[in-house]
Design an enzyme around this catalytic site. Structure first.
Site, PDB file in Angstrom:
ATOM      1  CD  GLU A   1      -0.316  -7.969  -4.994  1.00  0.00           C
ATOM      2  OE1 GLU A   1      -0.903  -8.986  -4.569  1.00  0.00           O
ATOM      3  OE2 GLU A   1       0.921  -7.910  -5.108  1.00  0.00           O
TER       4      GLU A   1
ATOM      5  CD  GLU B   1       3.533  -6.267  -2.187  1.00  0.00           C
ATOM      6  OE1 GLU B   1       3.702  -7.475  -2.531  1.00  0.00           O
ATOM      7  OE2 GLU B   1       2.514  -5.855  -1.635  1.00  0.00           O
TER       8      GLU B   1
END
Length: 472
Positions: free
Chosen positions: A176, A377
């Site tokens: 991320e 995720e």
């Protein structure tokens, strides 16, 4: 609960492809603890969490879930779940203290033991090199807004690959990078807590460069069969209406939220509209010849982290943004309003919308043909607690996971090349600026005693893995 074995199968509802990879994910600073042990030096999150007012209740990751000392117990939990893969992150300041000094063999030994334990349990290790724990010394030298941090990252990647590459066959460079750049240097709600719009854009570019240089460093050391990837939290952005203003709001958020990474990594270019949108912030002169070609180093798969969609509308200039505070959407903040999406909410106040995951996977099917995808995720926080019998019932999480897995199954049926799904997270942990107030784990952690209690969702997920599909 004494076992995580699947209950007897009745009828399989949705079967996943043979070889589909099932896993869970964690991050070093969120679970390891041992923050000053065996030569580990502070990361930006150590500094940030120890700064009054930055983290709810003053919580820190000093102890977290004490995974550093309880690693064998946690691997045993993974084995009971039946996962094929475990995605963990390597702590840069544990492996290369100060960010640029010699490697720490004691730090590397911890990950050697972890990898060996996983392999002994029949679990494939998936190593993420950067999950937000930049060594504080590198931040003191400028952090991600400066080029040298990308160069130090490549050196660190080579060190980790040299120590673990004979046993770890799947690697992720960054987790991320949008959060690292825009929450860390734009809105300041994540470490290092800076609110500098140009620095956020510089950080995004140097994270892309770090990914490319790190990929090259990994491939120089790893066997040819090793997999190298990147994980992005791509934003599913929806307009409030079909008006021209609302559609332009979507374009602006997509540019600074998604294409700022997708275009350099997969096409070796910057989005032209992003450059126009941010012309009042920077001229992008920090992008040097060869940077974008380096960022576009080929990868073997793309990791996708998804939690909820975003609804946007055109801003009303008359309203202003006085009460908004620093925003992460550099170049878009004066033009866009973010609105609450409809639907039930998690404990994070995020909407539950599995359709957004399907929407994202179908988009990537069309825009990145030939690039395999893994859901690295996906999960939800709820207000979990142990009842008087010591059990943790979390039907909302089971419903969330069921709905999102059904969306993945539908995307596969629609032609998306999705190879696996990892639940966030194995354990309740330090949830960044929320401290220990939000629980995402399949396994409940009593942080006072470090007692682990698998929740009902753990038993449910074990059943999904055992049948390679969702129950009817």
């Amino acid at each position: 609960m004494t076992t995580l074995d699947a209950s007897p199968l009745a009828q399989t509802g949705l079967a996943f492809p043979a070889g589909f990879r099932w896993g869970t994910a964690t991050a070093a600073y969120q679970i390891e603890g041992a923050a000053a042990l065996h030569g580990r030096t502070p990361s930006i999150w150590d500094t940030f969490s120890h700064t009054p007012g930055k983290v709810l209740h003053g919580d820190t990751g000093d102890t977290a879930a004490d995974h550093y000392h309880r690693m064998a117990q946690d691997v045993a939990l993974l084995k009971r779940l039946g996962v094929s893969d475990y995605r963990f992150s390597v702590a840069w300041p544990r492996v290369r203290p100060t960010g640029g000094g010699p490697a720490s063999q004691r730090g590397l030994d911890f990950y050697r033991r972890l990898v060996d334990a996983l392999l002994d349990a029949g679990i494939r290790p998936v190593a993420t090199l950067y999950h937000w724990d930049l060594p504080q010394e590198l931040e003191d030298l400028g952090g991600w807004p400066v080029r040298e941090t990308a160069e130090r990252f490549a050196e660190y990647a080579g060190i980790a690959a040299g120590a673990l590459g004979d046993r770890v066959a799947a690697w992720t460079t960054l987790n991320e990078p949008w959060c690292s750049a825009f929450l860390g240097y734009g809105s300041g709600v994540h470490a290092p807590g800076r609110t500098e719009p140009e620095a956020a854009l510089r950080a995004a570019h140097h994270l892309n460069l770090a990914h490319g240089l790190g990929t090259a460093a990994l491939r120089a050391v790893l066997p040819r069969t090793a997999e190298v990837s990147l994980t992005l939290n791509l934003h599913v952005v929806r307009p409030l209406t079909r008006s021209a203003g609302d559609l332009d709001a979507v374009r602006r958020i997509d540019a600074v939220g998604n294409r700022i990474f997708l275009d350099p990594v997969f096409h070796g270019r910057l989005p032209e509209d992003l450059v126009r949108d941010t012309a009042g912030v920077t001229d992008w002169s920090f992008v040097r010849d060869g940077d974008l070609a380096a960022a576009a180093a080929p990868i073997d798969w793309l990791g996708i982290n998804y939690y909820a969609p975003t609804v946007v509308a055109a801003a009303d200039p008359a309203e202003g943004l006085a009460d908004e505070g620093p925003l992460p959407w550099v170049g878009a903040e004066e033009h866009v309003r973010l609105l609450p999406a409809p639907g039930p909410r998690t404990a994070m106040d995020w909407p539950v919308d599995a359709g957004g995951l399907h929407e994202l996977l179908v988009r990537l099917r069309d825009e990145l043909p030939g690039v395999p995808l893994l859901i690295t995720e996906n999960g939800a926080a709820y207000a979990d607690y142990a009842d008087p019998e010591g059990d943790v019932h979390d039907p909302d999480r089971i419903g969330y996971l069921h709905g999102h897995l059904a969306a993945v199954h539908r995307a596969i049926a629609d032609g998306a090349d999705v190879r696996g799904y990892f639940v966030w997270s194995l354990l309740d942990n330090f949830e960044w600026a929320y401290g220990y107030s939000k629980r995402f784990g399949l396994v409940h952690v009593d942080f006072a005693t470090q007692r682990r209690t698998p929740k009902d969702s753990a038993r449910w997920y074990a059943g999904v893995i055992a049948r390679n599909g969702l129950p009817a």
